[in-house]
Design an enzyme around this catalytic site. Structure first.
Site, PDB file in Angstrom:
ATOM      1  N   GLU A 232       1.043  -1.186   0.051  1.00 39.51           N
ATOM      2  CA  GLU A 232       0.160   0.029  -0.202  1.00 39.51           C
ATOM      3  C   GLU A 232       0.946   1.080   0.155  1.00 39.51           C
ATOM      4  OE1 GLU A 232      -1.850  -1.732   3.348  1.00 39.51           O
ATOM      5  OE2 GLU A 232      -1.163   0.202   4.522  1.00 39.51           O
TER       6      GLU A 232
ATOM      7  N   CYS B 287       7.423  -7.019   6.545  1.00 37.95           N
ATOM      8  CA  CYS B 287       8.454  -6.250   7.235  1.00 37.95           C
ATOM      9  C   CYS B 287       8.988  -7.638   8.081  1.00 37.95           C
ATOM     10  CB  CYS B 287       8.137  -5.250   8.047  1.00 37.95           C
ATOM     11  SG  CYS B 287       9.506  -4.402   8.610  1.00 37.95           S
TER      12      CYS B 287
ATOM     13  N   CYS C 227       8.182  -4.782  14.921  1.00 38.95           N
ATOM     14  CA  CYS C 227       7.681  -3.809  15.997  1.00 38.95           C
ATOM     15  C   CYS C 227       6.509  -4.124  16.572  1.00 38.95           C
ATOM     16  CB  CYS C 227       7.890  -2.427  15.466  1.00 38.95           C
ATOM     17  SG  CYS C 227       9.436  -1.745  15.053  1.00 38.95           S
TER      18      CYS C 227
ATOM     19  N   GLY D 129       7.598  -1.875   5.513  1.00 32.99           N
ATOM     20  CA  GLY D 129       8.817  -2.380   5.301  1.00 32.99           C
ATOM     21  C   GLY D 129      10.083  -1.347   5.769  1.00 32.99           C
TER      22      GLY D 129
ATOM     23  N   SER E  63      12.598   6.699   6.453  1.00 35.23           N
ATOM     24  CA  SER E  63      12.516   6.371   7.899  1.00 35.23           C
ATOM     25  C   SER E  63      12.980   5.124   8.243  1.00 35.23           C
ATOM     26  CB  SER E  63      11.027   6.341   8.183  1.00 35.23           C
ATOM     27  OG  SER E  63      10.711   6.527   9.660  1.00 35.23           O
TER      28      SER E  63
ATOM     29  N   ASN F 234      -2.018   4.668  16.451  1.00 37.88           N
ATOM     30  CA  ASN F 234      -3.007   4.121  16.029  1.00 37.88           C
ATOM     31  C   ASN F 234      -3.218   2.495  16.250  1.00 37.88           C
ATOM     32  OD1 ASN F 234      -5.091   3.661  13.923  1.00 37.88           O
ATOM     33  ND2 ASN F 234      -3.820   4.775  12.227  1.00 37.88           N
TER      34      ASN F 234
ATOM     35  N   CYS G  63       0.366   2.175   8.871  1.00 33.84           N
ATOM     36  CA  CYS G  63       1.351   1.117   8.030  1.00 33.84           C
ATOM     37  C   CYS G  63       0.592  -0.187   8.170  1.00 33.84           C
ATOM     38  CB  CYS G  63       2.354   1.049   8.815  1.00 33.84           C
ATOM     39  SG  CYS G  63       3.584   2.212   8.347  1.00 33.84           S
TER      40      CYS G  63
END
Ligand code: SAH
Length: 342
Positions: A84, A104, A108, A156, A188, A287, A330
């Protein structure tokens, strides 16, 4: 794929086919205008048949528009992989948030992109392809560029796909292509320290953003596995080096998680971590990803935290949240598509 080639490389490709160089101009223009092979009217059928296997067939599977104007796109690549990307409208124009990997592997705890693990890296042309499709969707072309800013903040970890991301930055900033200024490109990272040192040597004018999210190693380790490999001091040293080399202000992303990283002491420790180089802290309201147990703060609490941080003399703001009604965080939309619970 042809999107992986710079203009110079495309010229060589055309030359090797024994064709005149104006064909490279035509082909490059078509690719960068986001045209499908069928839509190219100025290339002979025979040539189209030759390039067909290398011509990308990327497509927009789904486009969702938020009340605030943010748009989210689900993009499909030639092997069926989906990622996306998000288009945000600002006063100065459009900014696009691109994915650099399919999934990814950073793990996290608060992030939806990592729930299904890493499927594969995106090629430079696939990272660029997201932009070419959306530029086209906005009615743009190579000559009429609608997007002015890029953030590599989609799914990612960009520094886990270093070579392709670097080539993408070259492609996107090329004056022959979309001609995006390096100053308008942000990368980032969750903090792959060795790669930050490599990036510092590349002589790029891009903005480095670090996903910090904690001020103590133990807290960071609890939410970001990468913190077991590099500690906060390693990150700070790398930032100082990057700043000394590039003179570019560094940005920190700091997603507030209730009871984990939002205390007065965190604000104080942020001061120590961000001293000695030019930087800014973006405080983000989490979020929540429903599968995870982490709690968000209110926006008011985020503003209160920023006040504490500013009192310490650190430049900080609350980042605008966009697209919350369209699975904005994300990886959320892709997960929904794939049937992975967010
Ligand atoms: N891997 C890179 C880029 C992708 S994530 C990185 O870690 O920086 C982009 C940003 O969104 C990161 O700062 C990430 O920590 C943050 N993020 C991810 N999931 C989030 C969520 N659910 N709520 C708020 N921010 C989130």
């Amino acid at each position: 794929m042809l999107t992986d080639l710079s203009f110079d490389e495309l010229q060589i490709y055309i030359k090797n086919l024994g064709l005149p160089s104006f064909r490279a101009d035509q082909l490059f223009d078509a690719i960068y205008s986001g045209k499908t092979l069928d839509e190219i009217s100025n290339l002979p059928k025979g040539l189209k048949a030759i390039i067909e296997p290398s011509y990308p067939k990327y497509s927009i599977l789904q486009a969702l528009k938020s009340k605030d104007g943010t748009e989210k796109f689900l993009i499909r690549f030639d092997d069926g992989a989906v990622v996306e990307c998000v288009l945000m409208k600002y006063k100065y124009g459009y900014s696009i948030c691109l994915s650099t990997q399919v999934g990814c592997r950073m793990g996290c705890k608060f992030c939806a992109s990592t729930l299904g693990g890493l499927a594969r890296n995106l090629s430079s042309g696939e990272i660029l392809g997201q932009m070419l499709l959306v530029n086209r969707h906005l009615g743009g072309s190579r000559k009429e560029r609608k997007i002015t800013n890029i953030v590599l903040m989609g799914s990612g970890e960009p520094l886990d796909n270093y070579d392709n991301v670097l080539k993408f930055i070259k492609l996107a900033s090329s004056s022959k292509g979309l001609n995006i200024s390096e100053r308008n490109i942000s990368l980032s990272t969750c903090g792959l320290v060795d790669k930050i040192y490599s990036l510092a040597e590349e002589n790029l004018d891009i903005t480095l953003t670090i996903s910090l999210h904690a001020t103590r190693d133990t807290d960071r380790q609890a939410i970001m596995p990468i913190a077991n490999r590099y500690n906060l001091q390693d990150i700070v040293q790398a930032c100082k080096y990057y700043y000394a080399k590039t003179k570019r202000k560094i940005y920190f992303e700091y997603t507030l998680i209730k009871g984990v990283n939002d205390s007065k002491d965190d604000a104080k420790r942020l001061k120590a971590l961000t001293s000695g180089f030019l930087c800014h802290v973006n405080v983000i309201v989490l979020n929540p990803v429903s599968e995870r147990s982490l709690q968000k703060t209110t926006r008011l609490e985020a503003y209160q935290f920023v006040e504490l941080v500013k009192k310490e003399g650190v430049s900080a703001t609350v980042r605008r949240t966009m697209g919350e009604d369209i699975e904005g965080a994300c990886g959320q939309l892709r997960n929904k598509f794939l049937g992975i619970r967010n």
